[in-house]
Design a protein around this motif. Structure first.
Motif, PDB file in Angstrom:
ATOM      1  N   LEU A 199       0.833  -1.214   0.000  1.00 35.93           N
ATOM      2  CA  LEU A 199       0.000   0.000   0.000  1.00 35.93           C
ATOM      3  C   LEU A 199       0.863   1.257   0.000  1.00 35.93           C
ATOM      4  O   LEU A 199       0.607   2.204  -0.744  1.00 35.93           O
ATOM      5  N   SER A 200       1.888   1.265   0.851  1.00 38.28           N
ATOM      6  CA  SER A 200       2.660   2.506   0.934  1.00 38.28           C
ATOM      7  C   SER A 200       3.483   2.733  -0.331  1.00 38.28           C
ATOM      8  O   SER A 200       3.703   3.880  -0.723  1.00 38.28           O
ATOM      9  N   SER A 201       3.893   1.650  -0.992  1.00 38.86           N
ATOM     10  CA  SER A 201       4.648   1.877  -2.236  1.00 38.86           C
ATOM     11  C   SER A 201       3.706   2.406  -3.331  1.00 38.86           C
ATOM     12  O   SER A 201       4.114   3.226  -4.154  1.00 38.86           O
ATOM     13  N   ILE A 202       2.444   1.981  -3.329  1.00 43.53           N
ATOM     14  CA  ILE A 202       1.474   2.533  -4.299  1.00 43.53           C
ATOM     15  C   ILE A 202       1.218   4.002  -3.959  1.00 43.53           C
ATOM     16  O   ILE A 202       1.205   4.878  -4.820  1.00 43.53           O
ATOM     17  N   LEU A 259      -3.488  -0.717   8.022  1.00 44.33           N
ATOM     18  CA  LEU A 259      -3.679  -0.717   6.562  1.00 44.33           C
ATOM     19  C   LEU A 259      -4.112   0.674   6.103  1.00 44.33           C
ATOM     20  O   LEU A 259      -3.647   1.185   5.086  1.00 44.33           O
ATOM     21  N   ARG A 260      -5.015   1.272   6.871  1.00 43.70           N
ATOM     22  CA  ARG A 260      -5.476   2.634   6.528  1.00 43.70           C
ATOM     23  C   ARG A 260      -4.297   3.610   6.545  1.00 43.70           C
ATOM     24  O   ARG A 260      -4.131   4.422   5.640  1.00 43.70           O
ATOM     25  N   ASP A 280      -7.975   3.101   1.375  1.00 41.44           N
ATOM     26  CA  ASP A 280      -9.022   4.129   1.437  1.00 41.44           C
ATOM     27  C   ASP A 280     -10.381   3.575   1.869  1.00 41.44           C
ATOM     28  O   ASP A 280     -11.142   4.237   2.560  1.00 41.44           O
ATOM     29  N   SER A 281     -10.735   2.388   1.383  1.00 40.48           N
ATOM     30  CA  SER A 281     -12.031   1.810   1.742  1.00 40.48           C
ATOM     31  C   SER A 281     -11.973   0.301   1.532  1.00 40.48           C
ATOM     32  O   SER A 281     -11.024  -0.210   0.932  1.00 40.48           O
ATOM     33  N   ILE A 282     -13.000  -0.380   2.031  1.00 41.38           N
ATOM     34  CA  ILE A 282     -12.965  -1.853   2.039  1.00 41.38           C
ATOM     35  C   ILE A 282     -14.162  -2.410   1.264  1.00 41.38           C
ATOM     36  O   ILE A 282     -15.303  -1.999   1.503  1.00 41.38           O
ATOM     37  N   PRO A 283     -13.921  -3.333   0.337  1.00 45.04           N
ATOM     38  CA  PRO A 283     -15.033  -3.928  -0.410  1.00 45.04           C
ATOM     39  C   PRO A 283     -15.790  -4.967   0.425  1.00 45.04           C
ATOM     40  O   PRO A 283     -15.247  -5.532   1.368  1.00 45.04           O
ATOM     41  N   GLY A 284     -17.035  -5.221   0.019  1.00 46.12           N
ATOM     42  CA  GLY A 284     -17.906  -6.099   0.818  1.00 46.12           C
ATOM     43  C   GLY A 284     -17.750  -7.578   0.510  1.00 46.12           C
ATOM     44  O   GLY A 284     -18.521  -8.401   1.019  1.00 46.12           O
ATOM     45  N   GLY A 285     -16.794  -7.920  -0.330  1.00 44.52           N
ATOM     46  CA  GLY A 285     -16.613  -9.315  -0.742  1.00 44.52           C
ATOM     47  C   GLY A 285     -16.480 -10.256   0.437  1.00 44.52           C
ATOM     48  O   GLY A 285     -16.131  -9.856   1.545  1.00 44.52           O
TER      49      GLY A 285
END
Ligand code: SF4
Length: 345
Positions: free
Chosen positions: A110-113, A149-150, A155-160
């Protein structure tokens, strides 16, 4: 507010048009300007290694399998770059439950993105089973896992991973994957940390009507308490290449899809957006869904691997989606992952 009994009655009714009209009235109240939204984003499946063996899944590969992979960062960066070039605003990054990837691996990704792309790309990643897996492997609480993680750029979490929120059903189709309570816990915790999430439902996997209604009720309760769901996304089980498909012989029909979509719109009147999906029902049924409570058609999806592995062969371009929206009498607007439609056309 609709009761469980009323919802159950609607599922047993054959008055599809009546149910659709009731759903359409709620859609109109919540979205009075006749706008139907869509997003340009991409699914990135960072690994297909998984230890859970869900019977409805044709995507995963067991550890050690020759077709298993973990995407290198450079590949993920290139996919994001391409998404941005195509006018995309976000990525939905999900993967199998890998037994060796602890929180540091995800933080690093995440931080590299983040470092490379900053706020140009919205990171909508890691469904509840992945987050539960990361927490367990790393010896962390869910709260600390999500907060870390945030802080690294999520940014947000999917409902999968919701499938059907009932442990009797889950035990049959995804025995090893997170429980109903764990799915709820991930979403409530994310909301309490100020993050938005979506709620999904995969129906037509052998559950009963009462299970669907129970699922709606769980989602409605969470929303009442937190207000953290941006959208509800019901879709049906695609059986073709899955082992569950040997037992569930009949996929949901268009009638059943539209009925379930419309009842979800009526029951979940505290959630702003209901997504009419095209990936499993196809574009034409998706279009009808816009008169059965749907106000969004999801993503043009530059890349999708999970449902297509299970046998869904539909695809759509931005112009096709805009045309089905216009032809149904609505104004198409591109949105971002948080359902904000500020793009001008
Ligand atoms: S659905 Fe997810 S958790 Fe289940 S086997 Fe497939 S990748 Fe693994």
């Amino acid at each position: 507010m609709m009761t469980r009994e009323e919802a159950t009655d609607l599922f047993h009714s054959d008055d599809l048009i009546g149910i659709g009209m009731a759903a359409d009235a709620i859609r109109r109240k919540l979205h009075p300007h006749g706008i139907v939204s869509y997003i340009i984003d991409r699914n990135i499946n960072y690994t297909n290694f998984c230890t859970e063996y869900c019977s409805f899944c044709a995507f995963y590969r067991p550890m050690g399998h020759a077709e298993g992979y973990i995407l290198p960062h450079e590949t993920i960066f290139a996919k994001i770059e391409e998404t941005l070039d195509l006018g995309g605003t976000g990525v939905l990054m999900q993967g199998g439950l890998h037994p060796d990837l602890k929180i540091e691996w995800y933080e690093d990704l995440l931080s590299s993105i983040q470092k490379r792309f900053g706020s140009r790309i919205h990171l909508h990643c890691f469904s509840a089973p992945e987050i539960t897996n990361i927490a367990e492997l790393s010896g962390l609480t869910l709260r600390d896992t999500i907060a870390r993680l945030r802080d690294s750029g999520l940014d947000s979490i999917p409902g999968g991973g919701a499938e059907i929120l009932d442990d009797e059903v889950r035990y049959r189709i995804s025995r090893l994957k997170c429980s109903t309570a764990e799915w709820i816990d991930v979403h409530r915790t994310a909301h309490s940390l100020g993050m938005r999430t979506t709620a999904t439902m995969m129906f037509g996997c052998g559950e009963r009507i009462e299970h669907r209604v129970k699922h709606f009720e769980i989602v409605r309760r969470i929303q009442e308490d937190t207000g953290g769901f941006t959208a509800f996304i019901p879709w049906f089980f695609q059986r073709e290449n899955t082992s569950l498909g040997r037992f569930v012989k009949e996929e949901a029909t268009a009638f059943e899809y539209l009925q379930t979509l419309a009842i979800s719109r009526i029951y979940l009147d505290n959630i702003d957006n209901i997504q009419a999906s095209w990936v499993t029902p196809g574009l034409k049924t998706c279009q009808l869904g816009l008169r059965f409570g749907g106000n969004d058609v999801g993503s043009i999806m530059i890349e999708e691997n999970v449902v297509s592995a299970a046998g869904a062969h539909h695809s759509a371009t931005e112009e096709e989606l805009r045309r089905i929206i216009r032809d149904a009498g609505f104004v198409p607007k591109q949105r971002d992952t948080l359902y904000r439609t500020y793009f001008l056309y």
